[in-house]
Design a protein around this motif. Structure first.
Motif, mmCIF file in Angstrom:
data_model
loop_
_atom_site.group_PDB
_atom_site.id
_atom_site.type_symbol
_atom_site.label_atom_id
_atom_site.label_comp_id
_atom_site.label_asym_id
_atom_site.label_seq_id
_atom_site.Cartn_x
_atom_site.Cartn_y
_atom_site.Cartn_z
ATOM 1 N N GLN A 125 0.826 -1.191 0.000
ATOM 2 C CA GLN A 125 0.000 0.000 0.000
ATOM 3 C C GLN A 125 0.874 1.260 0.000
ATOM 4 O O GLN A 125 1.914 1.303 0.635
ATOM 5 C CB GLN A 125 -0.928 0.008 1.217
ATOM 6 N N ARG A 126 0.434 2.262 -0.780
ATOM 7 C CA ARG A 126 1.157 3.535 -0.887
ATOM 8 C C ARG A 126 2.636 3.276 -1.184
ATOM 9 O O ARG A 126 3.536 3.854 -0.576
ATOM 10 C CB ARG A 126 0.996 4.353 0.396
ATOM 11 N N GLU A 127 2.870 2.432 -2.168
ATOM 12 C CA GLU A 127 4.214 1.926 -2.421
ATOM 13 C C GLU A 127 5.218 3.041 -2.686
ATOM 14 O O GLU A 127 6.311 3.064 -2.098
ATOM 15 C CB GLU A 127 4.186 0.957 -3.609
ATOM 16 N N THR A 128 4.891 3.965 -3.573
ATOM 17 C CA THR A 128 5.840 5.014 -3.931
ATOM 18 C C THR A 128 6.245 5.837 -2.719
ATOM 19 O O THR A 128 7.436 6.066 -2.463
ATOM 20 C CB THR A 128 5.232 5.930 -5.016
ATOM 21 N N GLN A 129 5.263 6.265 -1.937
ATOM 22 C CA GLN A 129 5.562 7.090 -0.768
ATOM 23 C C GLN A 129 6.325 6.314 0.298
ATOM 24 O O GLN A 129 7.251 6.834 0.935
ATOM 25 C CB GLN A 129 4.254 7.637 -0.174
ATOM 26 N N MET A 130 5.953 5.034 0.483
ATOM 27 C CA MET A 130 6.614 4.230 1.509
ATOM 28 C C MET A 130 8.081 3.968 1.159
ATOM 29 O O MET A 130 8.959 4.065 2.016
ATOM 30 C CB MET A 130 5.862 2.913 1.676
ATOM 31 N N PHE A 213 8.444 -6.013 0.586
ATOM 32 C CA PHE A 213 7.668 -5.494 1.712
ATOM 33 C C PHE A 213 7.480 -6.612 2.740
ATOM 34 O O PHE A 213 7.283 -7.775 2.382
ATOM 35 C CB PHE A 213 6.310 -4.994 1.239
ATOM 36 N N ASP A 214 7.537 -6.247 4.026
ATOM 37 C CA ASP A 214 7.344 -7.242 5.074
ATOM 38 C C ASP A 214 5.858 -7.457 5.352
ATOM 39 O O ASP A 214 4.994 -6.856 4.705
ATOM 40 C CB ASP A 214 8.127 -6.881 6.335
ATOM 41 N N PRO A 219 8.471 -1.386 3.509
ATOM 42 C CA PRO A 219 9.543 -1.751 2.581
ATOM 43 C C PRO A 219 10.831 -2.026 3.324
ATOM 44 O O PRO A 219 11.166 -1.328 4.286
ATOM 45 C CB PRO A 219 9.669 -0.519 1.681
ATOM 46 N N ARG A 220 11.577 -3.036 2.852
ATOM 47 C CA ARG A 220 12.844 -3.420 3.482
ATOM 48 C C ARG A 220 13.875 -3.551 2.371
ATOM 49 O O ARG A 220 13.882 -4.538 1.637
ATOM 50 C CB ARG A 220 12.685 -4.737 4.240
ATOM 51 N N LEU A 221 14.721 -2.583 2.231
ATOM 52 C CA LEU A 221 15.668 -2.554 1.122
ATOM 53 C C LEU A 221 16.763 -3.601 1.303
ATOM 54 O O LEU A 221 17.271 -3.797 2.411
ATOM 55 C CB LEU A 221 16.277 -1.160 0.988
ATOM 56 N N LEU A 222 17.109 -4.271 0.213
ATOM 57 C CA LEU A 222 18.157 -5.286 0.263
ATOM 58 C C LEU A 222 19.026 -5.200 -0.986
ATOM 59 O O LEU A 222 18.819 -4.360 -1.856
ATOM 60 C CB LEU A 222 17.555 -6.684 0.433
ATOM 61 N N ASP A 223 20.029 -6.075 -1.059
ATOM 62 C CA ASP A 223 20.954 -6.181 -2.190
ATOM 63 C C ASP A 223 21.554 -4.847 -2.616
ATOM 64 O O ASP A 223 21.578 -4.509 -3.804
ATOM 65 C CB ASP A 223 20.254 -6.824 -3.392
#
Length: 308
Positions: A125-130, A213-214, A219-223
């Motif tokens: 949800q609200r992917e861009t803002q998150m 996303f968890d 969002p949980r950034l990786l790599d």
């Protein structure tokens, strides 16, 4: 049943790593099953199987004695392993994937499996803002450490890798109808400068698949491919590559609003990355070249974007 051995690395993964590192990586790929077995025994893990993804590492899924799903990641390049782990530990605390264990002797790490499965949960949800908020948080934390943490520099990456390969391809490729656009953007690169005031630890690889996303919808950034340099580079990468040729204008506006870096400052970095990407796609016959042309045309001083 506990399994601590896996078969050979999937063929698709082998091909990608050989394309990335060259034939020299084949010997390392042959050792990966044994190495993963050794670290699984060390950390009392049950191996589940390979996750066939990525261009610079081999990834396998595993569980611990409590049946918690985890990822094992083995790097072909020990330096890349060190840099990635260093950055993830700097950012630890909910914005990135958690590092559970590391084996420096094998360049292998045990990582949290975000969302309980490869790719994360479906809750976006609200992917861009998150995602923009998470990236801004990384930059805030990285800014405090940018002068002390040992990581590659964005300035070196641009000087010794990006700009030389752009120049080589501009001079050697048959660009057809795209030649005027490419020539204009190539000459505009001379004006691009980093601002030391915006220096931070960069993620450097903000594709959508690197932002799962968890289960709580975060969002949980990786790599990461971490570097120290101007935050505008990360915002430009996210704008261009997160979802190529989809919602580019919206991401650019969100990047400027969240980062407080003006659009006319971020846009030239977007154009650099778009030009580099277009030339790569043309050189390799990638079908995404027309999509990247649309992005570059939108951002160009000659195009409708008007963000020069």
């Amino acid at each position: 049943m506990t399994m601590r051995t896996l078969g050979g690395v999937p063929e698709g993964c082998r091909e990608r790593l050989i394309a990335h590192y060259g034939p020299k990586v084949q010997d390392w790929l042959d050792t990966v099953p044994s190495v993963l077995g050794q670290v699984a025994e060390r950390w009392n893990l049950s191996l589940e199987g390979y996750h066939d993804a990525g261009h610079a590492s081999v990834i396998a899924t595993a569980t611990d004695p409590d049946e918690r799903p985890l990822l094992l990641k083995a790097w072909a390049d020990p330096a890349r392993y060190r840099h990635e782990i260093r950055a993830l530990r700097l950012w630890a605390g909910g914005m990135t994937v958690d590092v559970m264990e590391t084996a420096d002797d094998h360049a292998v790490a045990l990582l949290e499996l975000v969302g309980g499965r490869p790719g994360g949960s479906d809750w976006r949800q609200r992917e861009t803002q998150m995602v923009a908020g998470a990236l801004h948080g990384l930059h805030i934390r990285g800014r405090a450490e940018s002068l002390t943490i040992s990581l590659p520099l964005l300035s070196d990456y641009l000087r010794f890798e990006v700009l030389p390969r752009i120049e080589k391809r501009v001079l050697s490729l048959d660009l057809g109808q795209w030649a005027p656009l490419v020539e204009d953007e190539f000459h505009a690169l001379a004006t691009l400068k980093e601002d030391p005031e915006r220096s931070t630890v960069l993620h450097g690889d903000l594709y959508r698949e690197n932002v799962p996303f968890d289960r709580n919808g975060h969002p949980r950034l990786l790599d990461p491919v971490p570097m120290v340099g101007d935050a505008a580079f990360d915002w430009a990468f996210w704008t261009v590559y997160y979802d190529l040729d989809r919602e580019t204008k919206q991401r650019l506006a969100t990047a400027a609003r969240i980062s407080r870096i003006p659009v006319p400052v971020i846009a030239p970095w977007c154009r650099l990355l778009s030009l580099d990407g277009l030339l790569y796609y043309v050189d390799t016959g990638d079908p995404r070249a027309p999509q990247m042309t649309e992005v570059l045309s939108f951002l160009s001083a000659r195009g409708a974007g008007g963000y020069a």
